[in-house]
Write a protein that holds these residues in place. Structure first.
Motif, PDB file in Angstrom:
ATOM      1  N   LYS A  55       0.839  -1.322   0.009  1.00  0.00           N
ATOM      2  CA  LYS A  55      -0.008  -0.143   0.078  1.00  0.00           C
ATOM      3  C   LYS A  55       0.960   1.272  -0.024  1.00  0.00           C
ATOM      4  CE  LYS A  55      -3.900   2.207   2.435  1.00  0.00           C
ATOM      5  NZ  LYS A  55      -4.817   1.891   3.689  1.00  0.00           N
ATOM      6  N   ALA A  56       1.833   0.978   0.822  1.00  0.00           N
ATOM      7  CA  ALA A  56       2.917   2.290   0.821  1.00  0.00           C
ATOM      8  C   ALA A  56       3.553   2.614  -0.510  1.00  0.00           C
ATOM      9  CB  ALA A  56       3.887   2.335   2.025  1.00  0.00           C
ATOM     10  N   ARG A  57       3.745   1.599  -1.321  1.00  0.00           N
ATOM     11  CA  ARG A  57       4.346   1.591  -2.546  1.00  0.00           C
ATOM     12  C   ARG A  57       3.295   2.073  -3.795  1.00  0.00           C
ATOM     13  NH1 ARG A  57       7.406  -2.880  -0.595  1.00  0.00           N
ATOM     14  NH2 ARG A  57       6.155  -4.160  -1.818  1.00  0.00           N
ATOM     15  N   ALA A  58       2.244   1.761  -3.404  1.00  0.00           N
ATOM     16  CA  ALA A  58       1.067   2.194  -4.231  1.00  0.00           C
ATOM     17  C   ALA A  58       1.417   3.500  -5.226  1.00  0.00           C
ATOM     18  CB  ALA A  58      -0.287   2.047  -3.904  1.00  0.00           C
ATOM     19  N   PRO A  59       1.410   3.540  -6.410  1.00  0.00           N
ATOM     20  CA  PRO A  59       1.817   4.946  -7.286  1.00  0.00           C
ATOM     21  C   PRO A  59       0.501   5.804  -6.893  1.00  0.00           C
ATOM     22  CG  PRO A  59       0.917   3.226  -8.678  1.00  0.00           C
ATOM     23  CD  PRO A  59       1.230   2.443  -7.532  1.00  0.00           C
ATOM     24  N   LYS A  60       1.272   7.188  -6.871  1.00  0.00           N
ATOM     25  CA  LYS A  60       0.060   8.017  -6.937  1.00  0.00           C
ATOM     26  C   LYS A  60      -0.479   8.451  -7.969  1.00  0.00           C
ATOM     27  CE  LYS A  60       2.156  10.104  -2.714  1.00  0.00           C
ATOM     28  NZ  LYS A  60       2.452  11.074  -1.984  1.00  0.00           N
ATOM     29  N   VAL A  61      -1.872   8.982  -8.303  1.00  0.00           N
ATOM     30  CA  VAL A  61      -2.231   9.372  -9.583  1.00  0.00           C
ATOM     31  C   VAL A  61      -1.495  10.750  -9.993  1.00  0.00           C
ATOM     32  CG1 VAL A  61      -4.287  10.144 -10.680  1.00  0.00           C
ATOM     33  CG2 VAL A  61      -4.376   8.447  -8.867  1.00  0.00           C
ATOM     34  N   PRO A  62      -0.866  10.838 -11.001  1.00  0.00           N
ATOM     35  CA  PRO A  62      -0.284  12.222 -11.412  1.00  0.00           C
ATOM     36  C   PRO A  62      -1.189  13.352 -11.487  1.00  0.00           C
ATOM     37  CG  PRO A  62      -0.480  10.573 -13.178  1.00  0.00           C
ATOM     38  CD  PRO A  62      -1.067   9.924 -11.947  1.00  0.00           C
ATOM     39  N   VAL A  63      -1.047  14.506 -10.925  1.00  0.00           N
ATOM     40  CA  VAL A  63      -1.697  15.751 -10.986  1.00  0.00           C
ATOM     41  C   VAL A  63      -1.210  16.609 -12.086  1.00  0.00           C
ATOM     42  CG1 VAL A  63      -2.873  17.904  -9.715  1.00  0.00           C
ATOM     43  CG2 VAL A  63      -2.468  15.470  -8.712  1.00  0.00           C
ATOM     44  N   LEU A  64      -1.587  16.883 -13.001  1.00  0.00           N
ATOM     45  CA  LEU A  64      -1.093  17.666 -14.267  1.00  0.00           C
ATOM     46  C   LEU A  64      -1.012  19.135 -13.795  1.00  0.00           C
ATOM     47  CD1 LEU A  64      -2.665  15.877 -17.123  1.00  0.00           C
ATOM     48  CD2 LEU A  64      -0.406  15.547 -16.347  1.00  0.00           C
ATOM     49  N   ALA A  65       0.006  19.846 -13.857  1.00  0.00           N
ATOM     50  CA  ALA A  65       0.001  21.320 -13.654  1.00  0.00           C
ATOM     51  C   ALA A  65      -0.426  22.039 -14.595  1.00  0.00           C
ATOM     52  CB  ALA A  65       1.645  21.701 -13.323  1.00  0.00           C
ATOM     53  N   ALA A  66      -1.065  23.111 -14.333  1.00  0.00           N
ATOM     54  CA  ALA A  66      -1.662  23.973 -15.465  1.00  0.00           C
ATOM     55  C   ALA A  66      -0.514  24.692 -16.246  1.00  0.00           C
ATOM     56  CB  ALA A  66      -2.592  25.177 -14.634  1.00  0.00           C
ATOM     57  N   TYR A  67      -0.764  24.872 -17.475  1.00  0.00           N
ATOM     58  CA  TYR A  67       0.237  25.163 -18.356  1.00  0.00           C
ATOM     59  C   TYR A  67       0.379  26.713 -18.192  1.00  0.00           C
ATOM     60  CZ  TYR A  67       2.614  26.977 -22.536  1.00  0.00           C
ATOM     61  OH  TYR A  67       3.139  27.578 -23.514  1.00  0.00           O
ATOM     62  N   VAL A  68       1.468  27.490 -18.013  1.00  0.00           N
ATOM     63  CA  VAL A  68       1.410  28.944 -18.118  1.00  0.00           C
ATOM     64  C   VAL A  68       2.068  29.382 -19.311  1.00  0.00           C
ATOM     65  CG1 VAL A  68       2.696  30.952 -16.518  1.00  0.00           C
ATOM     66  CG2 VAL A  68       1.828  28.567 -15.546  1.00  0.00           C
ATOM     67  N   PRO A  69       1.411  30.017 -19.999  1.00  0.00           N
ATOM     68  CA  PRO A  69       1.785  30.584 -21.368  1.00  0.00           C
ATOM     69  C   PRO A  69       2.972  31.902 -21.191  1.00  0.00           C
ATOM     70  CG  PRO A  69      -0.249  31.254 -21.134  1.00  0.00           C
ATOM     71  CD  PRO A  69       0.210  30.388 -19.916  1.00  0.00           C
ATOM     72  N   ASP A  70       3.863  31.642 -22.144  1.00  0.00           N
ATOM     73  CA  ASP A  70       4.756  33.106 -22.179  1.00  0.00           C
ATOM     74  C   ASP A  70       4.020  33.711 -23.340  1.00  0.00           C
ATOM     75  OD1 ASP A  70       6.486  34.828 -22.459  1.00  0.00           O
ATOM     76  OD2 ASP A  70       8.198  33.586 -23.150  1.00  0.00           O
ATOM     77  N   LEU A  71       3.402  34.752 -23.083  1.00  0.00           N
ATOM     78  CA  LEU A  71       2.743  35.549 -23.904  1.00  0.00           C
ATOM     79  C   LEU A  71       3.561  36.335 -25.104  1.00  0.00           C
ATOM     80  CD1 LEU A  71       0.457  35.061 -21.715  1.00  0.00           C
ATOM     81  CD2 LEU A  71      -0.631  37.336 -22.152  1.00  0.00           C
ATOM     82  N   LYS A  72       4.851  36.441 -24.390  1.00  0.00           N
ATOM     83  CA  LYS A  72       5.679  37.145 -25.305  1.00  0.00           C
ATOM     84  C   LYS A  72       6.056  36.301 -26.875  1.00  0.00           C
ATOM     85  CE  LYS A  72       7.854  39.855 -21.749  1.00  0.00           C
ATOM     86  NZ  LYS A  72       9.128  39.881 -21.157  1.00  0.00           N
ATOM     87  N   GLN A  73       5.612  35.117 -26.597  1.00  0.00           N
ATOM     88  CA  GLN A  73       6.004  34.208 -27.685  1.00  0.00           C
ATOM     89  C   GLN A  73       5.033  34.114 -28.548  1.00  0.00           C
ATOM     90  OE1 GLN A  73       9.225  32.848 -27.973  1.00  0.00           O
ATOM     91  NE2 GLN A  73       9.815  34.001 -26.101  1.00  0.00           N
ATOM     92  N   TRP A  74       3.657  34.565 -28.280  1.00  0.00           N
ATOM     93  CA  TRP A  74       2.563  34.359 -29.294  1.00  0.00           C
ATOM     94  C   TRP A  74       2.531  35.162 -30.577  1.00  0.00           C
ATOM     95  CZ3 TRP A  74      -2.565  34.724 -25.823  1.00  0.00           C
ATOM     96  CH2 TRP A  74      -2.467  33.682 -24.734  1.00  0.00           C
ATOM     97  N   ARG A  75       1.978  34.498 -31.472  1.00  0.00           N
ATOM     98  CA  ARG A  75       1.694  35.172 -32.777  1.00  0.00           C
ATOM     99  C   ARG A  75       0.273  35.407 -33.132  1.00  0.00           C
ATOM    100  NH1 ARG A  75       4.539  30.857 -34.381  1.00  0.00           N
ATOM    101  NH2 ARG A  75       2.922  30.333 -35.630  1.00  0.00           N
ATOM    102  N   LEU A  76      -0.415  36.552 -33.743  1.00  0.00           N
ATOM    103  CA  LEU A  76      -1.631  36.833 -34.058  1.00  0.00           C
ATOM    104  C   LEU A  76      -1.598  36.746 -35.715  1.00  0.00           C
ATOM    105  CD1 LEU A  76      -4.444  37.569 -33.434  1.00  0.00           C
ATOM    106  CD2 LEU A  76      -3.877  39.924 -33.235  1.00  0.00           C
ATOM    107  N   GLU A  77      -2.221  35.702 -36.158  1.00  0.00           N
ATOM    108  CA  GLU A  77      -2.209  35.444 -37.634  1.00  0.00           C
ATOM    109  C   GLU A  77      -3.535  35.826 -38.299  1.00  0.00           C
ATOM    110  OE1 GLU A  77      -1.286  31.124 -37.952  1.00  0.00           O
ATOM    111  OE2 GLU A  77       0.935  31.400 -37.467  1.00  0.00           O
ATOM    112  N   VAL A  78      -3.812  36.727 -39.195  1.00  0.00           N
ATOM    113  CA  VAL A  78      -4.789  37.059 -39.828  1.00  0.00           C
ATOM    114  C   VAL A  78      -4.792  36.791 -41.369  1.00  0.00           C
ATOM    115  CG1 VAL A  78      -6.001  38.940 -40.506  1.00  0.00           C
ATOM    116  CG2 VAL A  78      -5.073  39.002 -38.228  1.00  0.00           C
ATOM    117  N   ALA A  79      -5.704  36.182 -42.004  1.00  0.00           N
ATOM    118  CA  ALA A  79      -5.813  35.840 -43.325  1.00  0.00           C
ATOM    119  C   ALA A  79      -7.212  36.010 -43.773  1.00  0.00           C
ATOM    120  CB  ALA A  79      -5.357  34.415 -43.561  1.00  0.00           C
ATOM    121  N   PRO A  80      -6.929  36.424 -45.237  1.00  0.00           N
ATOM    122  CA  PRO A  80      -6.125  36.912 -46.195  1.00  0.00           C
ATOM    123  C   PRO A  80      -5.250  38.107 -45.626  1.00  0.00           C
ATOM    124  CG  PRO A  80      -8.242  37.373 -46.962  1.00  0.00           C
ATOM    125  CD  PRO A  80      -8.478  36.689 -45.506  1.00  0.00           C
ATOM    126  N   ALA A  81      -4.378  38.349 -46.301  1.00  0.00           N
ATOM    127  CA  ALA A  81      -3.294  39.533 -45.841  1.00  0.00           C
ATOM    128  C   ALA A  81      -4.185  40.862 -45.997  1.00  0.00           C
ATOM    129  CB  ALA A  81      -2.164  39.558 -46.803  1.00  0.00           C
TER     130      ALA A  81
END
Length: 286
Positions: free
Chosen positions: A20-46
């Motif tokens: 029981k002590a060695r039973a694996p824990k259910v992984p908890v996914l951490a929330a993704y923290v975006p880096d807004l400086k890396q974003w792009r805004l694409e608009v088409a047509p030009a």
């Protein structure tokens, strides 16, 4: 004998405790923290230069290059054939327990919380009108604009990242005599949509053309190149009952850019869940 039995039970208990002590824990996914400086805004047509088409089908996409799980754009709708008509079997019985349903609900809520960062509001300025479009990072937003004769200017801003796209172009086509546009008058998104009732009683709704040729697009803009004379009535459907009150403004322009130009403006607070609200009327002369 009793001593051996007690020792055996203690041994079994210690083994189970270690497992029981060695039973694996259910992984908890951490929330993704975006880096807004890396974003792009694409608009088409030009967009740019000269065009003879007043209708612009825009594709807008906010892109995070480090997105760990970018969403897929919505698939094309499925079209059914005659063979599908007989497939009307009832859905299988739901055998999930209350605990399973609770766990699934918690999983959905956790997933929604992890993806809350995707929901964004774009501030838009188009030919003097202020709009707000709702977009999800990684998904393509499809919308339509109706350009005016002469110069057109479109500006899109994602306020959190500071991304801004500006486009200007010229259109030369036959003049559209009547134009009605919907403008968001405050920061609160207002549910519902515009309706235009023409003098003969025909009702122009989103995406439908009236018998006389009037067109109300999904963007909330109504246009008519040769509007029939008479009284036009503007209405607003209030949308979802669970929404919030919001103020909208509607403007009508007749014979714009000529010495016969006329403008009307209506502004009203829209309450969620109420029936169609009459905004006002205006007259078109031959």
């Amino acid at each position: 004998m009793k001593r051996r039995l007690v020792l055996g039970l203690l041994l079994v208990a210690s083994v189970l405790g270690a497992q029981k002590a060695r039973a694996p824990k259910v992984p908890v996914l951490a929330a993704y923290v975006p880096d807004l400086k890396q974003w792009r805004l694409e608009v088409a047509p030009a967009l740019g230069g000269w065009s003879s088409d007043r209708t612009v089908s825009l594709r807008i996409k906010l892109v995070d290059p480090k997105d760990p799980n970018p969403p897929k754009d919505e698939a094309q709708p499925r079209f059914f054939n005659d063979e599908d008509e007989g497939d009307d079997a009832p859905p299988p019985e739901d055998t999930r327990t209350a605990d399973q349903l609770r766990q699934e609900r918690q999983a959905r809520e956790a997933e929604a919380a992890r993806n809350a960062w995707r929901s964004r509001t774009l501030q838009v300025w188009f030919n003097g009108a202020t709009l707000r479009w709702h977009a999800n990072v990684g998904a393509t937003l499809h919308t339509e604009l109706t350009a005016q004769n002469g110069e057109n200017r479109l500006e899109i801003l994602e306020p959190d990242s500071g991304l801004r796209v500006v486009r200007s172009w010229w259109v030369s086509t036959a003049r559209t005599r009547l134009r009605v546009v919907t403008i968001q008058a405050n920061d609160e998104y207002t549910g519902g949509s515009l309706q235009v009732q023409e003098p003969d009683g025909a009702l122009a709704e989103g995406g439908r053309r009236t018998p006389s040729g009037g067109m109300l697009r999904w963007s909330g803009e109504y246009t008519h190149e040769t509007p029939p004379p008479g009284t036009y009535t503007l209405k607003w459907t209030s949308g979802w009952r669970g929404g919030k009150p919001g103020r909208i403004r509607v403007e009508a322009l007749l014979d714009g850019g000529t010495d016969q130009e006329r403008r009307w403006t209506w502004e009203r607070l829209i309450l969620p869940g109420a029936g169609p609200v009459t905004l006002g009327t205006f007259d078109v002369e031959p």
